[in-house]
Motif scaffolding. Structure first.
Motif, PDB file in Angstrom:
ATOM      1  N   GLY A  25       0.953  -1.355  -0.031  1.00 30.58           N
ATOM      2  CA  GLY A  25      -0.092  -0.299   0.150  1.00 30.58           C
ATOM      3  C   GLY A  25       0.689   1.433   0.011  1.00 30.58           C
ATOM      4  N   ARG A  26       0.147   2.339  -0.442  1.00 31.66           N
ATOM      5  CA  ARG A  26       1.081   3.528  -0.602  1.00 31.66           C
ATOM      6  C   ARG A  26       0.672   4.585   0.383  1.00 31.66           C
ATOM      7  N   TYR A  27       1.571   5.493   0.495  1.00 33.00           N
ATOM      8  CA  TYR A  27       1.175   6.655   1.552  1.00 33.00           C
ATOM      9  C   TYR A  27       1.726   8.030   0.809  1.00 33.00           C
ATOM     10  N   LEU A  28       0.848   8.853   0.645  1.00 34.24           N
ATOM     11  CA  LEU A  28       0.826  10.152   0.188  1.00 34.24           C
ATOM     12  C   LEU A  28       0.667  11.254   1.053  1.00 34.24           C
ATOM     13  N   SER A  29       1.616  12.122   1.119  1.00 37.78           N
ATOM     14  CA  SER A  29       1.446  13.360   1.952  1.00 37.78           C
ATOM     15  C   SER A  29       1.872  14.666   0.882  1.00 37.78           C
ATOM     16  N   ILE A  30       0.896  15.566   0.858  1.00 35.74           N
ATOM     17  CA  ILE A  30       1.232  17.062   0.225  1.00 35.74           C
ATOM     18  C   ILE A  30       1.407  17.935   1.432  1.00 35.74           C
ATOM     19  N   ASP A  31       2.407  18.716   1.310  1.00 34.23           N
ATOM     20  CA  ASP A  31       2.584  19.844   2.606  1.00 34.23           C
ATOM     21  C   ASP A  31       3.348  20.773   2.141  1.00 34.23           C
ATOM     22  N   MET A  32       3.746  21.752   2.850  1.00 37.81           N
ATOM     23  CA  MET A  32       4.559  22.758   2.653  1.00 37.81           C
ATOM     24  C   MET A  32       6.078  22.449   2.635  1.00 37.81           C
ATOM     25  N   SER A  33       6.698  23.122   1.813  1.00 34.70           N
ATOM     26  CA  SER A  33       8.115  22.550   1.805  1.00 34.70           C
ATOM     27  C   SER A  33       8.866  23.940   1.760  1.00 34.70           C
ATOM     28  N   ARG A  34      10.347  23.785   1.566  1.00 36.63           N
ATOM     29  CA  ARG A  34      11.362  24.999   1.297  1.00 36.63           C
ATOM     30  C   ARG A  34      11.996  24.524   0.024  1.00 36.63           C
ATOM     31  N   PRO A  35      12.125  25.717  -0.918  1.00 34.92           N
ATOM     32  CA  PRO A  35      12.913  25.306  -2.367  1.00 34.92           C
ATOM     33  C   PRO A  35      14.535  25.311  -1.904  1.00 34.92           C
ATOM     34  N   GLY A  36      14.907  24.446  -2.832  1.00 37.55           N
ATOM     35  CA  GLY A  36      16.400  24.268  -2.856  1.00 37.55           C
ATOM     36  C   GLY A  36      17.198  25.521  -3.289  1.00 37.55           C
ATOM     37  N   PHE A  37      16.254  26.073  -4.268  1.00 41.77           N
ATOM     38  CA  PHE A  37      17.040  27.343  -5.193  1.00 41.77           C
ATOM     39  C   PHE A  37      16.893  28.473  -4.295  1.00 41.77           C
ATOM     40  N   ALA A  38      18.287  29.005  -3.896  1.00 45.58           N
ATOM     41  CA  ALA A  38      18.050  30.340  -2.965  1.00 45.58           C
ATOM     42  C   ALA A  38      17.126  31.254  -3.239  1.00 45.58           C
ATOM     43  N   PRO A  39      17.161  32.015  -4.619  1.00 45.05           N
ATOM     44  CA  PRO A  39      16.179  32.965  -4.631  1.00 45.05           C
ATOM     45  C   PRO A  39      14.904  32.543  -4.369  1.00 45.05           C
ATOM     46  N   ALA A  40      14.445  31.324  -4.794  1.00 45.35           N
ATOM     47  CA  ALA A  40      12.827  30.706  -4.650  1.00 45.35           C
ATOM     48  C   ALA A  40      12.563  30.556  -3.186  1.00 45.35           C
TER      49      ALA A  40
END
Length: 244
Positions: A157-172
């Motif tokens: 079975g699968r587990y899917l989560s969507i949430d806030m994250s932090r961009p790896g690209f500094a300007p973003a």
């Protein structure tokens, strides 16, 4: 820094804080969510469910189902032969979800329950897929949540989560921080939203692991074949894991 937003809490204290907050903002939640996401949150859910390979007739548990947006999309996709259970700690959010489900023509029954992601009360191995949409950041104990999800998932079975994250690209990353800290409070104030709740969103996002760190955390928790993808220049992260 003022930590009264609740983002530093853990365990039962965090669950109590989050429950009170979401009970308070249940009615304007959908409108403000569209405003904050610039209307893209609907697409992120749909694309993530495609990625997770959701099929008709599957059994799904939507943890932290809130006002039911993820729940209703899943319900339509699994059809009358499938099953979807929505669980949330906030009764007022569930009330909105029940109202929306009554108006929706989805196929599966609308099974919406009060409960916690750390202790669902569901039987072992009952789900093909477990979903969380902007919820993992709010649980009191992520380790306990992972154990519970592994327990209720079927093997494979699968587990899917969507949430806030932090961009790896500094300007973003700088742009995202500025949006959360500066632009979003103005938008919330103009829309008449709860400023304390969205201060919590800012601070909890800053303290939450990004999608790459979550991949490592999930593997350590016992999930296999863990992968992630990002939306909106890396400010939103979707993570997918499989129960061995």
């Amino acid at each position: 820094m003022n930590d009264s937003d609740g983002s530093t809490l853990a365990g039962s204290e965090k669950e109590a804080y989050v429950t009170g907050m979401f009970n308070r903002i249940a009615r304007p939640y959908d409108r403000l969510n569209r405003l904050i996401s610039l209307g893209r949150d609907v697409d992120w859910r749909r694309l993530s469910l495609d990625w997770a390979g959701l099929r008709a007739d599957e059994a799904v548990v939507d943890l932290g189902c809130g006002t039911g947006d993820f729940f209703l999309e899943i319900r339509r996709r699994v059809g009358p032969g499938g099953r979807v259970i929505g669980i949330d700690v906030a009764e007022n959010m569930l009330s909105v979800a029940r109202e929306k489900a009554a108006r929706d023509d989805g196929g599966a029954p609308a099974d919406l329950r009060l409960g916690s992601a750390e202790a669902t009360g569901l039987p072992d191995g009952c789900a093909d897929l477990v979903t969380m949409g902007w919820v993992l950041r709010n649980v009191g104990d992520r380790s306990a949540t992972y154990r519970e999800i592994l327990r209720i998932l079927k093997p494979g079975g699968r587990y899917l989560s969507i949430d806030m994250s932090r961009p790896g690209f500094a300007p973003a990353r700088w742009a995202s921080s500025a949006y959360l800290a500066l632009a979003m409070p103005v938008m919330i104030r103009l829309a008449g939203g709860d400023r304390e709740a969205y201060r919590y969103l800012d601070q909890s996002t800053r303290r939450f692991p990004d999608r790459r760190a979550l991949e490592i955390e999930w593997r350590e928790a016992g999930f296999a074949t863990v992968a992630s993808r990002s939306f909106m220049m890396g400010t939103i992260g979707a993570v997918l894991g499989v129960k061995p």
